[in-house]
Design a protein around this motif. Structure first.
Motif, PDB file in Angstrom:
ATOM      1  N   LYS B  51      15.473  16.002  -0.062  1.00  0.00           N
ATOM      2  CA  LYS B  51      14.290  16.781   0.343  1.00  0.00           C
ATOM      3  C   LYS B  51      14.383  18.253  -0.050  1.00  0.00           C
ATOM      4  CE  LYS B  51      13.871  16.958   4.829  1.00  0.00           C
ATOM      5  NZ  LYS B  51      14.419  18.271   5.218  1.00  0.00           N
ATOM      6  N   ASP B  52      15.559  18.826   0.115  1.00  0.00           N
ATOM      7  CA  ASP B  52      15.707  20.267  -0.111  1.00  0.00           C
ATOM      8  C   ASP B  52      16.352  20.616  -1.449  1.00  0.00           C
ATOM      9  OD1 ASP B  52      14.531  20.856   2.338  1.00  0.00           O
ATOM     10  OD2 ASP B  52      16.435  20.594   3.405  1.00  0.00           O
ATOM     11  N   VAL B  53      16.324  19.663  -2.373  1.00  0.00           N
ATOM     12  CA  VAL B  53      16.855  19.960  -3.709  1.00  0.00           C
ATOM     13  C   VAL B  53      15.779  20.696  -4.506  1.00  0.00           C
ATOM     14  CG1 VAL B  53      17.710  18.962  -5.864  1.00  0.00           C
ATOM     15  CG2 VAL B  53      18.409  17.983  -3.670  1.00  0.00           C
ATOM     16  N   THR B  54      16.131  21.861  -5.028  1.00  0.00           N
ATOM     17  CA  THR B  54      15.144  22.662  -5.762  1.00  0.00           C
ATOM     18  C   THR B  54      15.173  22.368  -7.254  1.00  0.00           C
ATOM     19  OG1 THR B  54      16.770  24.434  -5.843  1.00  0.00           O
ATOM     20  CG2 THR B  54      15.103  24.556  -4.103  1.00  0.00           C
ATOM     21  N   THR B  55      16.362  22.146  -7.783  1.00  0.00           N
ATOM     22  CA  THR B  55      16.505  21.890  -9.216  1.00  0.00           C
ATOM     23  C   THR B  55      17.646  20.915  -9.428  1.00  0.00           C
ATOM     24  OG1 THR B  55      15.840  24.154  -9.756  1.00  0.00           O
ATOM     25  CG2 THR B  55      16.967  22.947 -11.467  1.00  0.00           C
ATOM     26  N   ILE B  56      17.437  20.017 -10.375  1.00  0.00           N
ATOM     27  CA  ILE B  56      18.541  19.156 -10.795  1.00  0.00           C
ATOM     28  C   ILE B  56      18.583  19.240 -12.320  1.00  0.00           C
ATOM     29  CG2 ILE B  56      17.159  17.007 -10.939  1.00  0.00           C
ATOM     30  CD1 ILE B  56      19.689  15.605  -9.643  1.00  0.00           C
ATOM     31  N   ASP B  57      19.773  19.266 -12.888  1.00  0.00           N
ATOM     32  CA  ASP B  57      19.866  19.267 -14.351  1.00  0.00           C
ATOM     33  C   ASP B  57      20.551  17.982 -14.804  1.00  0.00           C
ATOM     34  OD1 ASP B  57      22.546  19.602 -13.815  1.00  0.00           O
ATOM     35  OD2 ASP B  57      22.736  21.544 -14.808  1.00  0.00           O
ATOM     36  N   SER B  58      20.820  17.874 -16.103  1.00  0.00           N
ATOM     37  CA  SER B  58      21.377  16.625 -16.618  1.00  0.00           C
ATOM     38  C   SER B  58      22.763  16.344 -16.028  1.00  0.00           C
ATOM     39  CB  SER B  58      21.426  16.650 -18.144  1.00  0.00           C
ATOM     40  OG  SER B  58      22.293  17.657 -18.604  1.00  0.00           O
ATOM     41  N   SER B  59      23.495  17.396 -15.671  1.00  0.00           N
ATOM     42  CA  SER B  59      24.800  17.171 -15.040  1.00  0.00           C
ATOM     43  C   SER B  59      24.630  16.580 -13.650  1.00  0.00           C
ATOM     44  CB  SER B  59      25.578  18.482 -14.919  1.00  0.00           C
ATOM     45  OG  SER B  59      26.014  18.882 -16.169  1.00  0.00           O
ATOM     46  N   GLY B  60      23.665  17.117 -12.903  1.00  0.00           N
ATOM     47  CA  GLY B  60      23.376  16.581 -11.578  1.00  0.00           C
ATOM     48  C   GLY B  60      22.901  15.140 -11.664  1.00  0.00           C
ATOM     49  N   VAL B  61      22.031  14.864 -12.616  1.00  0.00           N
ATOM     50  CA  VAL B  61      21.553  13.497 -12.811  1.00  0.00           C
ATOM     51  C   VAL B  61      22.725  12.587 -13.172  1.00  0.00           C
ATOM     52  CG1 VAL B  61      20.137  12.018 -14.313  1.00  0.00           C
ATOM     53  CG2 VAL B  61      19.198  14.175 -13.446  1.00  0.00           C
ATOM     54  N   ILE B  87      11.910  16.510  -8.964  1.00  0.00           N
ATOM     55  CA  ILE B  87      13.184  15.798  -9.090  1.00  0.00           C
ATOM     56  C   ILE B  87      12.892  14.357  -9.528  1.00  0.00           C
ATOM     57  CG2 ILE B  87      15.308  15.112  -7.882  1.00  0.00           C
ATOM     58  CD1 ILE B  87      14.762  18.217  -8.096  1.00  0.00           C
ATOM     59  N   SER B  88      11.870  13.796  -8.946  1.00  0.00           N
ATOM     60  CA  SER B  88      11.454  12.448  -9.315  1.00  0.00           C
ATOM     61  C   SER B  88      11.043  12.400 -10.795  1.00  0.00           C
ATOM     62  CB  SER B  88      10.306  12.039  -8.386  1.00  0.00           C
ATOM     63  OG  SER B  88       9.621  10.973  -8.898  1.00  0.00           O
ATOM     64  N   ASP B  89      10.344  13.431 -11.270  1.00  0.00           N
ATOM     65  CA  ASP B  89       9.947  13.498 -12.688  1.00  0.00           C
ATOM     66  C   ASP B  89      11.164  13.480 -13.608  1.00  0.00           C
ATOM     67  OD1 ASP B  89       7.268  13.667 -12.065  1.00  0.00           O
ATOM     68  OD2 ASP B  89       7.159  15.847 -12.222  1.00  0.00           O
ATOM     69  N   VAL B  90      12.193  14.222 -13.228  1.00  0.00           N
ATOM     70  CA  VAL B  90      13.394  14.307 -14.065  1.00  0.00           C
ATOM     71  C   VAL B  90      14.074  12.931 -14.161  1.00  0.00           C
ATOM     72  CG1 VAL B  90      15.745  15.262 -14.092  1.00  0.00           C
ATOM     73  CG2 VAL B  90      13.791  16.779 -13.771  1.00  0.00           C
ATOM     74  N   THR B  92      12.430  10.092 -13.732  1.00  0.00           N
ATOM     75  CA  THR B  92      11.465   9.193 -14.375  1.00  0.00           C
ATOM     76  C   THR B  92      11.545   9.268 -15.896  1.00  0.00           C
ATOM     77  OG1 THR B  92       9.977   9.399 -12.494  1.00  0.00           O
ATOM     78  CG2 THR B  92       9.013   8.579 -14.545  1.00  0.00           C
ATOM     79  N   VAL B  93      11.590  10.478 -16.445  1.00  0.00           N
ATOM     80  CA  VAL B  93      11.554  10.588 -17.915  1.00  0.00           C
ATOM     81  C   VAL B  93      12.794   9.985 -18.577  1.00  0.00           C
ATOM     82  CG1 VAL B  93       9.949  12.530 -17.994  1.00  0.00           C
ATOM     83  CG2 VAL B  93      12.413  12.991 -17.985  1.00  0.00           C
ATOM     84  N   THR B  94      13.900   9.914 -17.857  1.00  0.00           N
ATOM     85  CA  THR B  94      15.085   9.267 -18.430  1.00  0.00           C
ATOM     86  C   THR B  94      15.215   7.818 -17.937  1.00  0.00           C
ATOM     87  OG1 THR B  94      16.307  10.523 -16.763  1.00  0.00           O
ATOM     88  CG2 THR B  94      16.547  11.231 -19.035  1.00  0.00           C
ATOM     89  N   GLN B  95      14.125   7.303 -17.405  1.00  0.00           N
ATOM     90  CA  GLN B  95      14.037   5.895 -16.989  1.00  0.00           C
ATOM     91  C   GLN B  95      15.096   5.512 -15.966  1.00  0.00           C
ATOM     92  OE1 GLN B  95      13.824   3.615 -20.640  1.00  0.00           O
ATOM     93  NE2 GLN B  95      11.969   4.689 -21.294  1.00  0.00           N
ATOM     94  N   LEU B  96      15.420   6.465 -15.085  1.00  0.00           N
ATOM     95  CA  LEU B  96      16.426   6.184 -14.059  1.00  0.00           C
ATOM     96  C   LEU B  96      15.795   5.872 -12.710  1.00  0.00           C
ATOM     97  CD1 LEU B  96      19.036   8.888 -14.992  1.00  0.00           C
ATOM     98  CD2 LEU B  96      19.395   6.406 -15.034  1.00  0.00           C
ATOM     99  N   ILE B  97      14.528   6.224 -12.572  1.00  0.00           N
ATOM    100  CA  ILE B  97      13.902   6.075 -11.270  1.00  0.00           C
ATOM    101  C   ILE B  97      13.916   4.606 -10.810  1.00  0.00           C
ATOM    102  CG2 ILE B  97      11.459   5.814 -12.041  1.00  0.00           C
ATOM    103  CD1 ILE B  97      12.539   8.227  -9.286  1.00  0.00           C
ATOM    104  N   THR B  98      13.856   3.698 -11.781  1.00  0.00           N
ATOM    105  CA  THR B  98      13.833   2.269 -11.442  1.00  0.00           C
ATOM    106  C   THR B  98      15.209   1.746 -11.057  1.00  0.00           C
ATOM    107  OG1 THR B  98      14.082   1.802 -13.787  1.00  0.00           O
ATOM    108  CG2 THR B  98      11.843   1.737 -12.912  1.00  0.00           C
ATOM    109  N   VAL B  99      16.239   2.502 -11.426  1.00  0.00           N
ATOM    110  CA  VAL B  99      17.608   2.099 -11.086  1.00  0.00           C
ATOM    111  C   VAL B  99      17.826   2.231  -9.575  1.00  0.00           C
ATOM    112  CG1 VAL B  99      20.029   2.819 -11.292  1.00  0.00           C
ATOM    113  CG2 VAL B  99      18.576   2.691 -13.341  1.00  0.00           C
TER     114      VAL B  99
END
Ligand SMILES: Nc1ncnc2c1ncn2[C@@H]1O[C@H](COP(=O)(O)OP(=O)(O)O)[C@@H](O)[C@H]1O
Ligand SMILES: [Mg+2]
Lengths: 154, 113
Positions: B51-61, B87-90, B92-99
């Protein structure tokens, strides 16, 4: 000049030591440039994501986190086109050899998504080498009413 | 803004709450440590509240994916709660949201195990 455009300070160029803390400095300068140019918050967010990936790669893969090696950051471009250039003092790399993070065999990898994010959130991303072999990354984002790329906001 | 990670229990479910940036050299390792500690401590039901995550980058992902794999390999389940749209968008674009199993409500997330 009768055309009115958002004021631009001209390119801002910084040399950063290769420390991850300096990602925050890069982000702060981007925020400043976005305010000055009237770039909206959503666009700024996605440009910021791309900028952080670019700086992180320069620090990690280019300069191998050696704080004595520098990362060059330039923010410039024209009124409707933001140009970000990130240069490092590394050995460069073969862009064609970078794996596709969307390939099924890469889906659960713990790395390899940074360049993909840059390409997703910016309009144009190109890599070249400087005379010493370091990577020079140039990213552009069109600024204006027809923001063609970026993630659709719900 | 500092990244903080806090952990709390709801019954036998471990909820790991992330606050701030989950980015290289910052929150990425803190997140990994918290989740690994929970799994090592025997937790098999894990919820990561973003909920309180402001930014995630590829390392976080990448760390998030790594944590998911670690949990799965040890017989634990890791689910995500309260993904902010960006965060959900990030993911989604790498097709991880379904994981990931993603929830918008803590009660439902807790009940889903
Ligand atoms: N500035 C750079 N200098 C050298 N190699 C780089 C640079 N940027 C990227 N690379 C190479 O490209 C690969 C992919 O980069 P990226 O998509 O950001 O994924 P990651 O950083 O997670 O490995 C890196 O692993 C590295 O081999
Ligand atoms: Mg990277």
């Amino acid at each position: 000049m009768t055309e009115s455009s958002a004021p631009s300070p001209g390119p801002i160029v910084l040399w950063l030591s290769s420390r991850y803390e300096n990602l925050e400095l890069g982000q702060a300068v981007l925020e400043y440039v976005c305010r000055l140019r009237g770039i909206e918050n959503d666009a700024e967010h996605w440009i910021g994501v791309a900028l952080r990936e670019a700086l992180a790669n320069a620090i990690k893969h280019g300069n191998r986190q050696d704080p004595s090696r520098r990362v060059m950051l330039s923010l410039g471009g024209s009124a409707n086109d933001l140009e970000i250039v990130v240069g490092d003092e590394g050995e460069g790399f073969e862009t064609a050899a970078v794996a596709d993070p969307l390939a099924p065999e890469n889906q659960m990898k713990t790395s390899g998504r940074g360049i993909f994010y840059m390409k997703t959130f910016m309009d144009d991303v190109t890599f070249s080498r400087d005379e010493r072999g370091g990577t020079v990354l140039t990213m552009r984002k069109h600024i204006g009413s027809d923001q063609k790329k970026g993630v659709q906001t719900r | 803004m500092k990244t903080t990670v806090t952990t709390r229990d709801v019954g036998d479910v471990k909820i790991v709450e992330l606050h701030g940036k989950i980015t290289i050299g910052a929150g990425d390792l803190q997140m990994r440590e918290a989740i690994h500690a929970a799994v090592s401590g025997g937790a098999t039901k894990l919820i990561v509240d973003m909920k309180d995550v402001t930014t995630i980058d590829s390392s976080g992902v990448g760390e998030l994916v790594g944590c998911y794999t670690t949990a799965t390999n040890r017989g634990a389940k890791l689910k995500l709660l309260n993904l902010p749209p960006k965060i959900s968008d990030v993911l989604t674009v790498t097709q991880l949201i379904t994981v990931f199993d993603v929830f918008t409500n803590e009660k439902e997330a807790v009940a889903s195990f």
